[in-house]
Design a protein around this motif. Structure first.
Motif, short mmCIF file in Angstrom:
data_model
loop_
_atom_site.label_atom_id
_atom_site.label_comp_id
_atom_site.label_asym_id
_atom_site.label_seq_id
_atom_site.Cartn_x
_atom_site.Cartn_y
_atom_site.Cartn_z
N PHE A 156 -34.34 -67.07 -17.24
CA PHE A 156 -34.47 -65.61 -17.03
C PHE A 156 -33.69 -65.17 -15.79
N TRP A 157 -33.68 -66.05 -14.82
CA TRP A 157 -33.00 -65.74 -13.55
C TRP A 157 -31.50 -65.61 -13.79
N LEU A 158 -30.94 -66.57 -14.55
CA LEU A 158 -29.50 -66.53 -14.83
C LEU A 158 -29.16 -65.31 -15.69
N GLU A 159 -30.05 -65.00 -16.62
CA GLU A 159 -29.81 -63.82 -17.47
C GLU A 159 -29.80 -62.55 -16.63
N ARG A 160 -30.76 -62.47 -15.76
CA ARG A 160 -30.81 -61.27 -14.90
C ARG A 160 -29.55 -61.17 -14.07
N LYS A 161 -29.09 -62.29 -13.58
CA LYS A 161 -27.88 -62.26 -12.75
C LYS A 161 -26.67 -61.82 -13.57
N ARG A 162 -26.59 -62.29 -14.80
CA ARG A 162 -25.47 -61.87 -15.65
C ARG A 162 -25.54 -60.37 -15.93
N ALA A 163 -26.74 -59.89 -16.23
CA ALA A 163 -26.91 -58.46 -16.52
C ALA A 163 -26.58 -57.63 -15.27
N ALA A 164 -27.03 -58.13 -14.12
CA ALA A 164 -26.75 -57.41 -12.87
C ALA A 164 -25.24 -57.38 -12.62
N TYR A 165 -24.60 -58.50 -12.90
CA TYR A 165 -23.15 -58.53 -12.68
C TYR A 165 -22.44 -57.51 -13.55
N ALA A 166 -22.85 -57.43 -14.82
CA ALA A 166 -22.21 -56.48 -15.74
C ALA A 166 -22.37 -55.06 -15.20
N LYS A 167 -23.55 -54.77 -14.66
CA LYS A 167 -23.80 -53.44 -14.10
C LYS A 167 -22.88 -53.21 -12.89
N PHE A 168 -22.85 -54.20 -12.00
CA PHE A 168 -21.99 -54.09 -10.81
C PHE A 168 -20.55 -53.80 -11.22
N ALA A 169 -20.04 -54.59 -12.18
CA ALA A 169 -18.62 -54.48 -12.55
C ALA A 169 -18.33 -53.14 -13.22
N SER A 170 -19.34 -52.58 -13.89
CA SER A 170 -19.08 -51.34 -14.64
C SER A 170 -19.17 -50.09 -13.76
N LEU A 171 -19.87 -50.19 -12.65
CA LEU A 171 -20.06 -48.99 -11.82
C LEU A 171 -18.89 -48.81 -10.84
N PRO A 172 -18.52 -47.57 -10.59
CA PRO A 172 -17.43 -47.34 -9.63
C PRO A 172 -17.91 -47.47 -8.19
N LEU A 173 -16.97 -47.64 -7.30
CA LEU A 173 -17.30 -47.56 -5.87
C LEU A 173 -17.69 -46.12 -5.57
N PRO A 174 -18.46 -45.90 -4.50
CA PRO A 174 -18.83 -44.52 -4.19
C PRO A 174 -17.59 -43.68 -3.89
N GLY A 175 -17.65 -42.44 -4.31
CA GLY A 175 -16.53 -41.54 -4.10
C GLY A 175 -16.92 -40.41 -3.17
N ARG A 176 -15.91 -39.68 -2.73
CA ARG A 176 -16.17 -38.63 -1.75
C ARG A 176 -17.01 -37.49 -2.30
N THR A 177 -17.05 -37.37 -3.63
CA THR A 177 -17.81 -36.25 -4.19
C THR A 177 -19.22 -36.67 -4.60
N ASP A 178 -19.57 -37.95 -4.39
CA ASP A 178 -20.94 -38.38 -4.72
C ASP A 178 -21.93 -37.77 -3.76
N GLU A 179 -22.89 -37.03 -4.29
CA GLU A 179 -23.89 -36.39 -3.45
C GLU A 179 -24.66 -37.43 -2.62
N ALA A 180 -24.92 -38.60 -3.23
CA ALA A 180 -25.70 -39.64 -2.53
C ALA A 180 -24.92 -40.24 -1.36
N TRP A 181 -23.64 -39.94 -1.29
CA TRP A 181 -22.81 -40.48 -0.21
C TRP A 181 -22.24 -39.36 0.65
N ARG A 182 -22.86 -38.20 0.58
CA ARG A 182 -22.39 -37.06 1.36
C ARG A 182 -22.40 -37.42 2.85
N PHE A 183 -21.36 -37.07 3.54
CA PHE A 183 -21.13 -37.34 4.97
C PHE A 183 -20.77 -38.80 5.28
#
Lengths: 443, 251
Positions: free
Chosen positions: A36-63
């Motif tokens: 289960f641990w390895l599966e979770r890690k693979r799933a987490a990796y897929a999520k990491f790889a699919s998401l963009p780096l924060p951008g200047r217009t991301d509200e959660a990264w304002r300032f």
């Protein structure tokens, strides 16, 4: 999607050295980990790889200086590297147990007191816990949502985390002395994924101290997480002292779950990092729960400290109290963005949030974004952010006693922080943390 | 033996001249009282001598053992031996009296030299006993939530610990009831001696019943208009300031 013109700089690499091959090498090194641990890690990796780096217009990264949040040049530890032998220096306090990690790997640590072990207290590495308490990990390890902007990095953490601290306190067991965990970074350009998981079962009581330190003042990437779970009537005091190198990029995700009549106090002390972001989520899930969220930050040089908080009241009669204080010097920047959410049936919520900034320089900059989202009608919610300078009369008073300006500022910074540190019940912990701050603040 | 010499001192705040040419020499061992009505410039003079940035010395000199202090920052003046006991001491939240005094003493030590904590506390407790101050006092934040009497006693305690050569005591009696006044005066009398010169600022003669001055000066409208011994204070008590003003105007 914005169209890119030829003159724009190349888009930052969204995965850096954290490639699939790197993940496979990492997974291959985890010989005994359950499936289960390895599966979770693979799933987490897929999520990491699919998401963009924060951008200047991301509200959660304002300032935030998003250009600084880049994976460029950082490398995960080579799986073959030998575990560290030397235990890094921690804070000076008598501990019930100590754990130490260097670059995410267990280093020599003090044994747990036998009487605690007899009562079922577990203070171990995550690797040991995976073998002995897989169900607890399955249930509590990074089990909470990432709501504050760093889902990508939290996924990276989960994918690459090698080891970390696991603390379990069984029902009704109360521990006075703190459990101290040291996470050290030793490799220049190294990425590390420190983790501390604290599970306090019903009616138990525990204090855990995380201490983050770097060997040498080199560029590093610390991508850490800690999960705190307080069962019914449990009491957790958690203190973290972030003393990474002043050139480090630090991203830390804290998640707190508070059950019925439980109480969690977490204090984060931010002293290190060139750019340091801390996200803290408190979920008050059952009546009577109380989360006290505290932080002090010494922002100096041209460094940036970015704090994002979320207090979610999911049940009636819950309480949260946030007090974050920043002292700003030189050309430092701070960002505080805090949100209180009160769910529709969380009546009689008592939520408080305060961010106070002490400006010791005209060139420093503090940004505050307090917010409320209230869906219940019978609640008490207060928030506020203040920014103040040192009172010239106060400064003259100190100087008139012969105290030079720099020492006067140092005293006033400590005075400013005392309101936060005074919330700690333990005198010993208070004194140890004050000494630690002083050793890092000497101006 | 030391001396604090004030020579033709002019002090302004904003663009208003408050002190208009005061000359006065205090030798160690002496207690000088400056009396005068509100607004005469007494406090402004004390603050200016201590180096308060809002009080500008436009003319004149302040010499500590024949050496000018005017180029010194306020903290340097303090380390050189000038102590200002404040009329309204600032509150410093989160800084305990013990840590505050420790920082002040540390500042007087050579670089690299560390305070001996045991000896420090021993001395601190001795002085507190002398001033009848409860030991719990040391852990309280400087002046925060202090009563008027506590604030003034805290000032005297600081003076006792820092052992200045000259103390400028600004309206030390203000806001004190008679019992508090007696305790504070007793403290000052303890500290009186051949190594300390005192400038006592007050507009009531009441304080001078308990701290008996060697010299009394009357300050009106930024100038010292009359000097004498303690009988001058008694005279002012019975006649008020009116007659001195008149005498000065006729002179």
């Amino acid at each position: 999607m914005v169209e890119q013109s030829a003159s724009m700089p190349a888009v930052a690499d969204p995965i850096g050295a954290f490639t699939e091959q790197a993940l496979e090498r990492h997974l291959a090194s985890l010989e005994k980990a359950p499936a289960f641990w390895l599966e979770r890690k693979r799933a987490a990796y897929a999520k990491f790889a699919s998401l963009p780096l924060p951008g200047r217009t991301d509200e959660a990264w304002r300032f935030s200086t998003v250009s600084g949040v880049s994976l460029d040049g950082f490398t995960p530890a080579a799986p073959a590297a030998a575990p560290a032998q030397r235990r890094p220096a921690g804070i000076d306090i008598a501990a019930a147990a100590t754990l130490a990690f260097v670059d995410g790997r267990p280093a020599q640590a003090g044994p747990i007191a036998p009487e605690l072990a007899q009562r079922g207290v577990v203070v171990s590495t995550l690797t040991q816990a995976l073998a002995e308490h897989p169900d607890l990990l399955r249930e509590h390890f990074m089990a909470q949502p990432q709501k504050l902007g760093s889902a990508k990095f939290a996924a990276l953490h989960e994918a690459f985390v090698e080891d970390g601290a696991f603390v379990f306190v069984p029902k009704g067991v109360e521990i006075d002395a703190p459990i101290v965990v040291v996470h050290a970074a030793s490799r220049p350009q190294g990425a590390l994924f420190p983790h501390t998981l604290v599970i306090a079962d019903d009616g138990s009581r525990v204090t855990v101290v995380d201490h983050f330190v770097s060997a040498g003042d080199t560029r590093q990437f610390a991508c850490g997480a800690n999960d705190l779970y307080a069962g019914h009537g449990a009491k957790i005091c958690y203190a973290a002292a972030q003393c990474w190198s002043t050139k480090a990029l630090s991203l830390q995700f804290n998640s707190t779950v508070v059950r019925r009549d439980a109480r969690v106090q977490s204090l984060n002390i931010h002293l290190g990092g060139g750019q340091a972001r801390h996200e803290s989520l408190s979920q008050l899930q059952a009546p009577g729960g109380f989360s006290e969220m505290l932080a002090v930050t010494v922002a100096s040089g041209a460094r940036e400290f970015d704090q994002r908080t979320l207090q979610i009241h999911q049940a009636p009669n819950t309480k949260s109290d946030l007090l974050y204080k920043n002292a700003l010097l030189d050309k430092a920047r701070t960002i505080f963005s805090g949100l209180i959410i009160v769910d529709p049936d969380a009546q009689k919520t008592d939520a408080y949030q305060r961010n106070a900034n002490l400006m010791l320089s005209d060139d420093a900059e503090s940004n505050a974004l307090p917010g409320l989202e209230i869906q219940a009608n019978d609640v008490r919610c207060t928030h506020g952010a203040t920014s103040s300078r040192i009172d010239p009369e106060q400064e003259f008073y100190l100087k008139s006693r012969g105290i030079p300006p720099k020492a006067a500022d140092e005293l006033l910074i400590f005075g400013f922080f005392e309101e936060v540190l005074n919330r700690l019940e333990s005198e010993e912990l208070h004194a140890a943390l004050r000494t630690l701050i002083r050793s890092r603040v000497r101006m | 033996m030391s001396s604090l010499e004030i020579r033709n001192l002019h002090v302004s705040t904003g663009d208003k001249e408050i002190v208009k040419g005061v000359s006065l020499t205090i030798n160690s061992g002496e207690v000088h009282a400056i009396m005068g009505p509100n607004g005469a410039g007494k406090s402004s003079m004390a603050k200016a001598i201590a180096g308060h940035p809002d009080y500008l010395i436009t003319e004149g000199e302040v010499l500590l053992d024949a050496k000018s202090v005017l180029e010194m920052e306020s903290d340097e003046r303090a380390r050189a031996g000038i102590f200002l006991a404040f009329q309204y001491p600032s509150e410093v939240p989160g800084v305990s009296i013990a840590n505050f005094l420790r920082a002040a003493i540390q500042a007087r030590m050579a670089e690299g030299e560390e305070i001996d904590a045991a000896a420090y506390y021993k001395r601190l407790y001795e002085k507190m006993d002398l001033l009848k101050i409860d030991r719990k006092f040391t852990s309280r934040s400087v002046n925060e939530g202090f009563s008027g009497g506590e604030k003034k006693r805290s000032e005297i305690l600081q003076m006792a610990m820092l052992e200045p050569r000259f103390a400028l005591m600004d309206e030390t009696d203000s806001g004190l009831d008679i019992d508090a006044l007696k305790i504070v005066a007793e403290g000052v009398n303890h500290l009186r001696g051949p190594n300390l010169g005192v400038l006592l600022i007050t507009h009531y003669q009441r304080l001078l019943n308990y701290i008996v001055p060697d010299h009394v000066h009357v300050m009106i409208d930024g100038r010292l208009v009359k000097s004498g011994d303690r009988t001058l204070a008694l005279e002012l008590e019975s006649k008020g300031y009116g007659w001195v003003k008149k005498e000065f105007a006729n002179a």
